[in-house]
Design an enzyme around this catalytic site. Structure first.
Site, PDB file in Angstrom:
ATOM      1  CD  GLU A   5      -2.969   1.007   0.297  1.00 57.99           C
ATOM      2  OE1 GLU A   5      -2.692   1.444  -0.830  1.00 57.99           O
ATOM      3  OE2 GLU A   5      -4.072   0.549   0.587  1.00 57.99           O
ATOM      4  CG  ASP A   6      -0.512   4.698  -2.092  1.00 57.71           C
ATOM      5  OD1 ASP A   6      -1.337   4.224  -1.286  1.00 57.71           O
ATOM      6  OD2 ASP A   6      -0.842   5.430  -3.027  1.00 57.71           O
ATOM      7  CG  ASP A   9      -4.539   8.610   5.086  1.00 56.97           C
ATOM      8  OD1 ASP A   9      -3.591   9.118   5.700  1.00 56.97           O
ATOM      9  OD2 ASP A   9      -4.765   8.806   3.887  1.00 56.97           O
ATOM     10  N   GLY A  11      -7.446   3.343   7.339  1.00 54.96           N
ATOM     11  CA  GLY A  11      -7.356   1.893   7.351  1.00 54.96           C
ATOM     12  C   GLY A  11      -8.587   1.195   6.812  1.00 54.96           C
ATOM     13  CB  THR A  13      -9.049   1.260   1.427  1.00 50.54           C
ATOM     14  OG1 THR A  13      -9.871   2.403   1.216  1.00 50.54           O
ATOM     15  CG2 THR A  13      -8.813   0.533   0.119  1.00 50.54           C
ATOM     16  CG  LEU A  14      -4.617  -2.535   4.619  1.00 50.21           C
ATOM     17  CD1 LEU A  14      -4.187  -3.179   3.311  1.00 50.21           C
ATOM     18  CD2 LEU A  14      -3.419  -1.956   5.353  1.00 50.21           C
ATOM     19  CG  PHE A  59      -1.398  16.257  -0.896  1.00 47.11           C
ATOM     20  CD1 PHE A  59      -2.426  15.329  -0.908  1.00 47.11           C
ATOM     21  CD2 PHE A  59      -0.720  16.512  -2.078  1.00 47.11           C
ATOM     22  CE1 PHE A  59      -2.769  14.664  -2.074  1.00 47.11           C
ATOM     23  CE2 PHE A  59      -1.053  15.861  -3.241  1.00 47.11           C
ATOM     24  CZ  PHE A  59      -2.082  14.934  -3.241  1.00 47.11           C
ATOM     25  CG  ASP A  66      -0.778  12.094  -9.331  1.00 52.57           C
ATOM     26  OD1 ASP A  66      -1.788  12.823  -9.407  1.00 52.57           O
ATOM     27  OD2 ASP A  66      -0.831  10.856  -9.340  1.00 52.57           O
ATOM     28  NE  ARG A  72       1.563   9.744 -11.424  1.00 57.57           N
ATOM     29  CZ  ARG A  72       0.533   8.978 -11.115  1.00 57.57           C
ATOM     30  NH1 ARG A  72       0.712   7.703 -10.975  1.00 57.57           N
ATOM     31  NH2 ARG A  72      -0.658   9.491 -10.974  1.00 57.57           N
TER      32      ARG A  72
END
Length: 84
Positions: A5-6, A9, A11, A13-14, A59, A66, A72
């Site tokens: 995972e990049d 935050d 959690g 989604t993970l 951010f 990006d 990016r």
């Protein structure tokens, strides 16, 4: 199985992804993230085995991250400042 995972935050989604993968009964299951924001976490028990950096609620751009398809390709992570 290792989930890459990049940024982690909240959690949410993970957590969803891990639950779906567990249905397939892997021998092992863990996650790795480059950037972690544990203070924003809404989910306990994420199997984060490896964390690159714990970062503030800012951010970042560069190194693959990006903003509107820009920045990016920067060779490093940079904090994106937005002045209001």
């Amino acid at each position: 199985m290792l989930v890459v995972e990049d940024v982690v935050d909240t959690g949410l989604t993970l957590n969803y992804l891990i639950r779906m993968l567990l249905l397939r009964m892997p021998e092992t299951l863990a996650a790795v993230t480059l950037l972690d924001r544990p203070y924003r976490r809404l989910v306990d028990d994420l199997p984060l085995r490896y964390v690159g950096f714990i970062v503030p609620d800012e951010f970042f751009v560069g190194y693959g991250f990006d903003l509107d398809e820009r920045y990016r390709g920067l060779p490093d992570l940079r904090l994106m400042r937005t002045d209001s």
